[in-house]
Design a protein around this motif. Sequence first.
Motif, PDB file in Angstrom:
ATOM      1  N   ARG A 113      38.593  31.757  48.268  1.00 58.86           N
ATOM      2  CA  ARG A 113      39.334  31.674  47.012  1.00 58.86           C
ATOM      3  C   ARG A 113      38.925  30.480  46.151  1.00 58.86           C
ATOM      4  NH1 ARG A 113      40.620  36.662  47.294  1.00 58.86           N
ATOM      5  NH2 ARG A 113      42.316  36.551  45.791  1.00 58.86           N
ATOM      6  N   ILE A 146      37.751  31.203  42.054  1.00 58.04           N
ATOM      7  CA  ILE A 146      38.693  31.724  41.057  1.00 58.04           C
ATOM      8  C   ILE A 146      38.294  31.319  39.635  1.00 58.04           C
ATOM      9  CG2 ILE A 146      40.791  32.012  42.448  1.00 58.04           C
ATOM     10  CD1 ILE A 146      41.555  29.151  41.658  1.00 58.04           C
ATOM     11  N   VAL A 160      44.369  35.126  36.842  1.00 58.08           N
ATOM     12  CA  VAL A 160      43.434  34.434  37.720  1.00 58.08           C
ATOM     13  C   VAL A 160      42.820  35.473  38.656  1.00 58.08           C
ATOM     14  CG1 VAL A 160      43.232  32.707  39.548  1.00 58.08           C
ATOM     15  CG2 VAL A 160      44.757  32.297  37.604  1.00 58.08           C
ATOM     16  N   VAL A 161      41.490  35.515  38.718  1.00 59.15           N
ATOM     17  CA  VAL A 161      40.836  36.479  39.622  1.00 59.15           C
ATOM     18  C   VAL A 161      39.776  35.765  40.456  1.00 59.15           C
ATOM     19  CG1 VAL A 161      41.151  38.313  37.906  1.00 59.15           C
ATOM     20  CG2 VAL A 161      38.945  37.159  38.083  1.00 59.15           C
ATOM     21  N   THR A 162      39.378  36.379  41.557  1.00 64.19           N
ATOM     22  CA  THR A 162      38.275  35.828  42.343  1.00 64.19           C
ATOM     23  C   THR A 162      36.988  36.463  41.831  1.00 64.19           C
ATOM     24  OG1 THR A 162      39.102  37.399  43.956  1.00 64.19           O
ATOM     25  CG2 THR A 162      39.200  35.088  44.559  1.00 64.19           C
ATOM     26  N   VAL A 221      34.342  39.065  43.648  1.00 64.22           N
ATOM     27  CA  VAL A 221      34.584  40.497  43.844  1.00 64.22           C
ATOM     28  C   VAL A 221      35.257  41.156  42.648  1.00 64.22           C
ATOM     29  CG1 VAL A 221      34.693  40.437  46.365  1.00 64.22           C
ATOM     30  CG2 VAL A 221      36.773  40.018  45.033  1.00 64.22           C
ATOM     31  N   TYR A 222      35.320  40.431  41.532  1.00 64.87           N
ATOM     32  CA  TYR A 222      35.987  41.021  40.369  1.00 64.87           C
ATOM     33  C   TYR A 222      34.999  41.830  39.542  1.00 64.87           C
ATOM     34  CZ  TYR A 222      38.962  41.657  36.339  1.00 64.87           C
ATOM     35  OH  TYR A 222      39.705  42.223  35.350  1.00 64.87           O
TER      36      TYR A 222
END
Lengths: 250, 603
Positions: A50, A53, A64-66, A69-70
């Motif tokens: 994580r 981010i 908020v995304v990682t 893998v986004y």
Amino acid sequence: MSEMLTISIDGKECTCKKGEYLYDVAKRNGIFIPTFCRSDAFEDHRACCRICIVEVEEGGRTKVVTSCVYPVERECSVQTRSEKIMEERSVVMALLVHRAPEAPSFKNMVGRMGATETDRLVTLDGEKCILCGLCVQACNALGTGAISTVNRGTEKKIDTPYGKGSDACVGCLSCANVCPTGAIEYSETDTTRTIWNRDFELVRCEECGQVMGTQNSVVFAAADEVVPTMCDSCRKKHLADEMMATYRYV
Amino acid sequence: MNSANTTATTDRILVCCGTGCIANGALEVAEAIEQQIAEQGSSATVQLKVCRTGCSGECEAGPVVRFMPRDLMYYRVRPKDAQAIVASLEGAPVEKLMHKVDGKAVEHMADNPFYALQHKIVLANVGVIDPLSLDEYRAAGGYEGLARALKMTPEQIIDEVDKSGLRGKGGAGFPTGRKWRTAAGYDVFPKYIVCNGDEGDPGAFMDGSTMEGCPHAVLEGMAIGALAIGAEEGILYIRDEYALARDHIQHAIDDAYAAGILGESVMGSGHRLDLSIVRGGGAFVCGESTALMASIEGRVGEPRAKYIRSVQRGLFDHPTVLNNVETLASIPAILRDGGSAYAQIGTDSSKGTKVFAMVGKVKHTGLVEVPMGTTLRTLVYDIGGGIIGDRPFKAIQTGGPSGGCIPESLLDLPVDFDTLTEYGAMMGSGGMIVMDDCSCMVEVARYYVDFLCEESCGKCTPCREGLRQMRSILTDICEGRGKPGDIELLERIGHTMEDASLCALGKTAPNPVLSTIRFFREEYEAHISNKECPAGVCAALTQFAIEADACTGCGMCTKACPAGAISGDRKEAHMIDPAKCIACGSCREACRFGAVLTTRRTA
Ligand SMILES: Cc1cc2nc3c(=O)[nH]c(=O)nc-3n(C[C@H](O)[C@H](O)[C@H](O)COP(=O)(O)O)c2cc1C
Ligand code: SF4
Ligand code: SF4
Ligand code: FES
Ligand code: FES
């Protein structure tokens, strides 16, 4: 034909294929996002550390995304170093540093990225593993599948089944080599390698005497082919010599 | 709504044989009643049938026995009461077994406030019909919804569910119709429908009771869902400990196959549907959708990043609809009575009803089903009867281990998905724990964090390490080692967990901490700055003493003290020896005169 999209990362316009992972787009455009549990060697990413981010604004909403893998599915604007991200990343960093106080590479990272300064966090004495899972991925990719995460919650760790020597393990060191923190311990004598609670007989090249691997790993790598008795470089040299011998008079 | 009038002509004695009542001896009671019937002989006009039902809801007052059609309710029945019960069928009711309101015995279920304010849809047949009887389910209107669905197109079914406003009751409140529509839209086969019966929240038992008490409703809901999305296979993922629920579901599946409701041709329609059971992986996190699917596939029950949804790529990478037990059990009524009827119950944004398992310091604990939007005050005071011993209410914890604590000032909040979330708690699957003034909110937060430290999968950093650090800081605070800045650090870790965790467990795990900081900050501050636990719970900070004037010398505290720290002659004021006292608080619980006081520990 996949659809192309234009997105903005830290104000920079970047084009990408629909569905491409955000991290990959950023990297291609020279934008650094830290990662610990992601490796180009594997197609799937565990997305567990994580640290990667970022903030994504899509259709007026920010989340908020990682990034590792986004998948980019529509136009968006990305901030990799917003105030929120820097704060949360520094907390994640502090959590990792206290989890694995003995991981040397981390000390440098902290210098570079900053971690929340506090003396209130507990440390796991002697721990080096950050549970990124790359070792498990490496072992699975080989088809050996000897190690995995065991236990859950705060007790989670990487181990062989029941912590015993595993029949599936071939002692190849793939896990130890991929580990970013040197957390996987092994030892070697002249004839034996010990890893994951098991001893393996070492095989040496009949030509130069270099360690070629363990008996099990050499056999495993050969699959159904003839098990080699020479190391790669000696074998190549031999092949070259043979070719020379064959074609010398042409 | 009273589904009891659909029962057959014979008189029936309903003996609750839910898990709670079985533990209290319900099977022995049922046997004793059957024996009495045999001995006393039914009269020529009345045929008696003992029917073992699922949970009636008021487990704490079990075993519960009900006479139909006369609608007499008996509570706390023992086998020795069987003779009086059978004799009372045509005579005067047995008063000592009846519920009392203001000293007056209450005859009918509907007059007991515990049931009167409820609105049963999911639980309509639970506690009323024999869960093992397909005939009784059908007599109560069962499988009529499926029959209607079979005459409709998938779109029409989904429209009906959309119209009902039904939202997933497994916690997230996602609109069920929308989920089904998305899954129906993918032309990838096979598709799956999965029932989430993992129910890992400690203290929750609504899904278990529904599966035990009316298993066919769950199967019918799944069959309707399968038709809507085009699935021919369904799996019920049932918590490992739920042996009775699993038995009843299996029994219902077998009966449904035999009756042609499942199998090659669902009710003769030509649609195929196979259902089977998978036993749960045993961890709380296995209830999370992606972990659950990993577990069904035989992999470690770990969540994965969910940017691609399960409705598109779920079980075995195929389109999958996962619904909660209660969601599925709501479906038959929606198809049978129409979506608009369902939408008339509840609030604007949360339709229908919700089942809660209310436990803790409330007089009547048990399963309740109320319209969405019912206030917490109604739940605690009207249905639950108020706080045990009429002590002051302090907080209600909703949403399971990663839910939040709501204070007294917010008791008039309507319970629905959005309101609870807005106040830092959540609906979760419907656990509710009522706390009185003897609960320390820091200790409560520590307790849940401790649970989550063990039950998270531990895959991602914020959740695993954040919980580890929260546990250590909270333990410090409870044991008098709190430092200035701890509250702020807990908040920083909590906010990072909310944003950066991989799955909903980690994202919600800080709720117990953040919500108690939000509503009970002064209690944290008292622990940290004054080294004082205002509720008198944290042993390291608390000293117990007996107020001589209030003590009657009854000796209850002496009996309760596990450390033998209390002495005193009968009818004389008692004393606690501070050297022996372990500050467990047992004496305070035992004393009926409020004579046990707590103060800040000085030694
Ligand atoms: C940690 C965790 C545990 C969960 N446990 C359950 C559970 O026991 N039962 C359940 O139905 N849903 C549970 N859920 C919610 C499911 O992930 C999922 O949202 C739900 O089953 C979907 O069904 P619904 O739309 O009908 O609510 C859990 C979620 C999380 C994050
Ligand atoms: S041992 Fe190394 S590679 Fe494996 S999880 Fe730990 S840090 Fe990652
Ligand atoms: S949030 Fe917690 S439960 Fe979810 S993946 Fe991360 S470690 Fe596992
Ligand atoms: S690199 Fe993306 S989560 Fe670890
Ligand atoms: S088990 Fe009987 S009332 Fe709950």
